[in-house]
Design a protein around this motif. Structure first.
Motif, PDB file in Angstrom:
ATOM      1  N   GLU A 113      81.562 -21.657   3.679  1.00  0.00           N
ATOM      2  CA  GLU A 113      81.728 -23.084   3.443  1.00  0.00           C
ATOM      3  C   GLU A 113      80.432 -23.742   2.976  1.00  0.00           C
ATOM      4  O   GLU A 113      80.445 -24.585   2.070  1.00  0.00           O
ATOM      5  CB  GLU A 113      82.239 -23.781   4.706  1.00  0.00           C
ATOM      6  N   ASP A 114      79.289 -23.368   3.568  1.00  0.00           N
ATOM      7  CA  ASP A 114      78.032 -23.998   3.173  1.00  0.00           C
ATOM      8  C   ASP A 114      77.666 -23.665   1.728  1.00  0.00           C
ATOM      9  O   ASP A 114      77.124 -24.506   1.001  1.00  0.00           O
ATOM     10  CB  ASP A 114      76.896 -23.610   4.132  1.00  0.00           C
ATOM     11  N   MET A 115      77.983 -22.431   1.301  1.00  0.00           N
ATOM     12  CA  MET A 115      77.708 -22.045  -0.087  1.00  0.00           C
ATOM     13  C   MET A 115      78.646 -22.763  -1.049  1.00  0.00           C
ATOM     14  O   MET A 115      78.230 -23.254  -2.106  1.00  0.00           O
ATOM     15  CB  MET A 115      77.856 -20.530  -0.247  1.00  0.00           C
ATOM     16  N   ALA A 116      79.922 -22.862  -0.673  1.00  0.00           N
ATOM     17  CA  ALA A 116      80.896 -23.586  -1.499  1.00  0.00           C
ATOM     18  C   ALA A 116      80.488 -25.048  -1.641  1.00  0.00           C
ATOM     19  O   ALA A 116      80.572 -25.635  -2.725  1.00  0.00           O
ATOM     20  CB  ALA A 116      82.291 -23.476  -0.883  1.00  0.00           C
TER      21      ALA A 116
ATOM     22  N   TRP B 234      82.170 -34.754   4.468  1.00  0.00           N
ATOM     23  CA  TRP B 234      82.082 -33.303   4.234  1.00  0.00           C
ATOM     24  C   TRP B 234      81.082 -33.023   3.108  1.00  0.00           C
ATOM     25  O   TRP B 234      80.263 -32.102   3.223  1.00  0.00           O
ATOM     26  CB  TRP B 234      83.455 -32.733   3.865  1.00  0.00           C
ATOM     27  N   PHE B 235      81.128 -33.804   2.060  1.00  0.00           N
ATOM     28  CA  PHE B 235      80.235 -33.616   0.917  1.00  0.00           C
ATOM     29  C   PHE B 235      78.776 -33.808   1.312  1.00  0.00           C
ATOM     30  O   PHE B 235      77.889 -33.096   0.821  1.00  0.00           O
ATOM     31  CB  PHE B 235      80.614 -34.602  -0.190  1.00  0.00           C
ATOM     32  N   GLN B 236      78.504 -34.741   2.195  1.00  0.00           N
ATOM     33  CA  GLN B 236      77.130 -35.095   2.528  1.00  0.00           C
ATOM     34  C   GLN B 236      76.459 -34.153   3.518  1.00  0.00           C
ATOM     35  O   GLN B 236      75.276 -34.305   3.800  1.00  0.00           O
ATOM     36  CB  GLN B 236      77.083 -36.529   3.065  1.00  0.00           C
ATOM     37  N   LYS B 237      77.192 -33.179   4.034  1.00  0.00           N
ATOM     38  CA  LYS B 237      76.579 -32.216   4.953  1.00  0.00           C
ATOM     39  C   LYS B 237      75.682 -31.245   4.182  1.00  0.00           C
ATOM     40  O   LYS B 237      75.857 -31.025   3.000  1.00  0.00           O
ATOM     41  CB  LYS B 237      77.659 -31.421   5.690  1.00  0.00           C
ATOM     42  N   GLY B 238      74.731 -30.648   4.889  1.00  0.00           N
ATOM     43  CA  GLY B 238      73.928 -29.601   4.278  1.00  0.00           C
ATOM     44  C   GLY B 238      72.677 -30.108   3.607  1.00  0.00           C
ATOM     45  O   GLY B 238      72.430 -31.303   3.505  1.00  0.00           O
ATOM     46  N   PRO B 239      71.857 -29.166   3.089  1.00  0.00           N
ATOM     47  CA  PRO B 239      70.541 -29.507   2.538  1.00  0.00           C
ATOM     48  C   PRO B 239      70.574 -30.290   1.241  1.00  0.00           C
ATOM     49  O   PRO B 239      69.592 -30.897   0.860  1.00  0.00           O
ATOM     50  CB  PRO B 239      69.897 -28.131   2.299  1.00  0.00           C
TER      51      PRO B 239
ATOM     52  N   ASN C  97      83.252 -21.533 -16.693  1.00  0.00           N
ATOM     53  CA  ASN C  97      82.274 -22.384 -17.381  1.00  0.00           C
ATOM     54  C   ASN C  97      81.169 -22.878 -16.450  1.00  0.00           C
ATOM     55  O   ASN C  97      80.419 -23.788 -16.803  1.00  0.00           O
ATOM     56  CB  ASN C  97      82.974 -23.581 -18.029  1.00  0.00           C
ATOM     57  N   LEU C  98      81.077 -22.279 -15.282  1.00  0.00           N
ATOM     58  CA  LEU C  98      80.001 -22.592 -14.340  1.00  0.00           C
ATOM     59  C   LEU C  98      79.136 -21.344 -14.193  1.00  0.00           C
ATOM     60  O   LEU C  98      79.614 -20.302 -13.753  1.00  0.00           O
ATOM     61  CB  LEU C  98      80.575 -23.014 -12.982  1.00  0.00           C
ATOM     62  N   LEU C  99      77.872 -21.456 -14.562  1.00  0.00           N
ATOM     63  CA  LEU C  99      76.948 -20.327 -14.518  1.00  0.00           C
ATOM     64  C   LEU C  99      75.972 -20.483 -13.363  1.00  0.00           C
ATOM     65  O   LEU C  99      75.804 -21.574 -12.824  1.00  0.00           O
ATOM     66  CB  LEU C  99      76.188 -20.225 -15.843  1.00  0.00           C
ATOM     67  N   LEU C 100      75.326 -19.380 -12.998  1.00  0.00           N
ATOM     68  CA  LEU C 100      74.324 -19.398 -11.933  1.00  0.00           C
ATOM     69  C   LEU C 100      72.995 -18.904 -12.488  1.00  0.00           C
ATOM     70  O   LEU C 100      72.942 -17.892 -13.187  1.00  0.00           O
ATOM     71  CB  LEU C 100      74.764 -18.496 -10.768  1.00  0.00           C
ATOM     72  N   ASP C 101      71.911 -19.629 -12.167  1.00  0.00           N
ATOM     73  CA  ASP C 101      70.603 -19.180 -12.640  1.00  0.00           C
ATOM     74  C   ASP C 101      69.979 -18.214 -11.645  1.00  0.00           C
ATOM     75  O   ASP C 101      70.605 -17.824 -10.644  1.00  0.00           O
ATOM     76  CB  ASP C 101      69.686 -20.377 -12.920  1.00  0.00           C
ATOM     77  N   GLU C 102      68.742 -17.815 -11.901  1.00  0.00           N
ATOM     78  CA  GLU C 102      68.083 -16.813 -11.049  1.00  0.00           C
ATOM     79  C   GLU C 102      67.830 -17.312  -9.632  1.00  0.00           C
ATOM     80  O   GLU C 102      67.615 -16.514  -8.713  1.00  0.00           O
ATOM     81  CB  GLU C 102      66.774 -16.347 -11.693  1.00  0.00           C
ATOM     82  N   ASN C 103      67.859 -18.630  -9.445  1.00  0.00           N
ATOM     83  CA  ASN C 103      67.672 -19.207  -8.116  1.00  0.00           C
ATOM     84  C   ASN C 103      68.995 -19.446  -7.384  1.00  0.00           C
ATOM     85  O   ASN C 103      69.000 -19.972  -6.274  1.00  0.00           O
ATOM     86  CB  ASN C 103      66.911 -20.532  -8.223  1.00  0.00           C
ATOM     87  N   GLY C 104      70.091 -19.089  -8.045  1.00  0.00           N
ATOM     88  CA  GLY C 104      71.399 -19.292  -7.432  1.00  0.00           C
ATOM     89  C   GLY C 104      71.917 -20.712  -7.568  1.00  0.00           C
ATOM     90  O   GLY C 104      72.846 -21.105  -6.857  1.00  0.00           O
ATOM     91  N   ASP C 105      71.335 -21.496  -8.483  1.00  0.00           N
ATOM     92  CA  ASP C 105      71.796 -22.872  -8.709  1.00  0.00           C
ATOM     93  C   ASP C 105      72.812 -22.911  -9.841  1.00  0.00           C
ATOM     94  O   ASP C 105      72.739 -22.142 -10.802  1.00  0.00           O
ATOM     95  CB  ASP C 105      70.622 -23.790  -9.045  1.00  0.00           C
ATOM     96  N   LEU C 106      73.739 -23.845  -9.733  1.00  0.00           N
ATOM     97  CA  LEU C 106      74.846 -23.940 -10.675  1.00  0.00           C
ATOM     98  C   LEU C 106      74.437 -24.657 -11.958  1.00  0.00           C
ATOM     99  O   LEU C 106      73.654 -25.602 -11.938  1.00  0.00           O
ATOM    100  CB  LEU C 106      76.001 -24.688  -9.996  1.00  0.00           C
TER     101      LEU C 106
END
Length: 404
Positions: free
Chosen positions: A100-103, A257-262, A131-140
């Motif tokens: 869930e935290d990754m999603a 829910w959206f506002q949780k996490g880092p 159409n959603l890619l991931l970079d080397e840092n794991g960012d979308l």
């Protein structure tokens, strides 16, 4: 193409091939998209190509694949863009549902990118995992704006009418072919993506396309047992078959829910201003003679934004905006993700007036500042612009390039 060393092919579509390449001057890895001019003309994609170039210029954001350059020969058109080597998010989800935290992290980054597009009058219209890619840092990184539309593409009824997108991700109002709001259609697709990230499969999936469309039209889907109640509530509000009552992006970003996490919005509010660097393509396009958006944008009055160059540092620009907010008395100032937002405390005729200002670094002594009306009554905005905002900004402006 003399500035790039082209290597292996890394992707292929119906009308283009994509190659890995290297900038010979800087050593930077890039992706080069090569399109056949003759084929583009033969299948009637000339206007779509112009629109894609214009859109890629408009949408610069950390979670959108960056566009560097466009070149042409007698037979080919070349796009140089950011090389994103982490692959498609689809490949990650194909191995099973995400934590869930990754999603949530990917969904937050998606919403921020889509919000950025909508603020600039750009609607993607084909948001999906591929159409959603991931970079080397794991960012979308959101990619492929080939089916995107601009605010100026709307008809007299204020809606878009071109049916496009991928069936399993498309909003019910698009299927009905009676016109749709591009922003609300994109939000629906974001809801499908969130469901897939948490479930590992699509909410609407049927071998019979018409049966699947019937389910989409009624929003008939079920949650797996591991979905938390707060995530369910958010997805229900996004996958609302009625676009008039579907949750907006602003309300998604305020959702608990959206506002949780880092990556939460609350955390972003305290971020310092960070100017972005313009590339050569951006600088060229600042002059009206080279503005590619002008190839098809007919009514600039709807864009409700202005741009100016200044030799004052970002800290002075921010201070001036804070001073303007204090003088007017109706606004509170929020700083997040390199944007200064003047957000109205009082509700106007439609919504609270909100204005975003973004600062871009051209050189160590020259900055470009973009001012955009995000929401609120147009008459209220024009009065504020003419009576206080523009006169006050004139004190720090070097030269204006304005769209009113």
């Amino acid at each position: 193409m003399e500035k790039y060393e082209v290597g292996r092919m890394i992707g292929q579509g119906n009308f283009a091939k994509v190659y890995h390449a290297r900038n010979l001057k800087t050593g930077q890895n890039v992706a080069i998209k090569v399109c056949n001019k003759e084929m583009i003309m033969r299948v009637g994609m000339k206007e779509q190509m112009k629109r894609e170039i214009s859109v890629m210029h408009l949408v610069r954001h950390p979670n959108i694949v960056e566009f560097y350059d466009v070149m042409a020969s007698k037979t080919k058109i070349y796009f140089a863009m950011e090389y994103v080597k982490g692959g498609e998010l689809f490949n990650k989800v194909s191995r099973g549902k995400l934590r869930e935290d990754m999603a949530r992290k990917y969904f937050q980054q998606l919403i921020e990118a889509v919000n950025h597009c909508h603020k600039r009058g750009v609607y993607h219209r084909d948001l999906k995992l591929e159409n959603l890619l991931l970079d080397e840092n794991g960012d979308l990184k959101v990619s492929d704006f080939g089916l995107s539309a601009l605010l100026e593409s709307k008809k007299k009824d204020g809606l878009l009418h071109t049916t496009c997108g991928t069936p399993a991700y498309v909003a019910p109002e698009v299927i009905r072919q009676k016109g749709y709001d591009g922003a609300m259609a994109d939000i629906w697709s974001c809801g499908i993506i969130l469901y897939v990230l948490l479930a590992g499969y699509l909410p609407f999936n049927d071998k019979n396309l018409m049966e699947m469309y019937k389910k989409i039209a009624k929003a008939e889907f079920k949650f797996p047992q591991w979905f938390r109640s707060d995530a369910k509530r958010l997805i229900y509000r996004i996958l609302d078959p009625d676009p008039r009552t579907r949750i907006t992006i602003n309300n998604i970003m305020q959702n608990s829910w959206f506002q949780k996490g880092p990556m939460s919005v609350k955390d972003h509010e305290d971020y310092a201003m960070k100017p972005y660097c313009f590339n050569a393509f951006d600088i060229i396009s600042l002059t009206s003679g080279f503005d590619l958006s002008g190839l098809f944008e007919k009514d600039m009055s709807e864009r409700q934004h202005a741009r100016f160059a200044t030799k004052k540092p970002p800290s002075i620009v921010v201070s001036k905006l804070e001073e303007i907010a204090q003088l007017d008395g109706r606004f509170k100032v929020k700083k997040q993700n390199g944007i200064v937002r003047l957000e109205g405390n009082e509700t106007g005729i439609n919504e609270q007036l909100s204005i975003d200002t973004e600062i871009f670094e051209v050189s160590s002594s020259v900055y470009i500042v973009e001012v955009n009306k995000i929401v609120g009554d147009m008459l209220e905005y024009r009065n504020f612009w003419n009576q206080l905002l523009k006169p006050s900004l004139n004190e720090i402006v070097w030269v204006w390039q304005e769209y009113e």
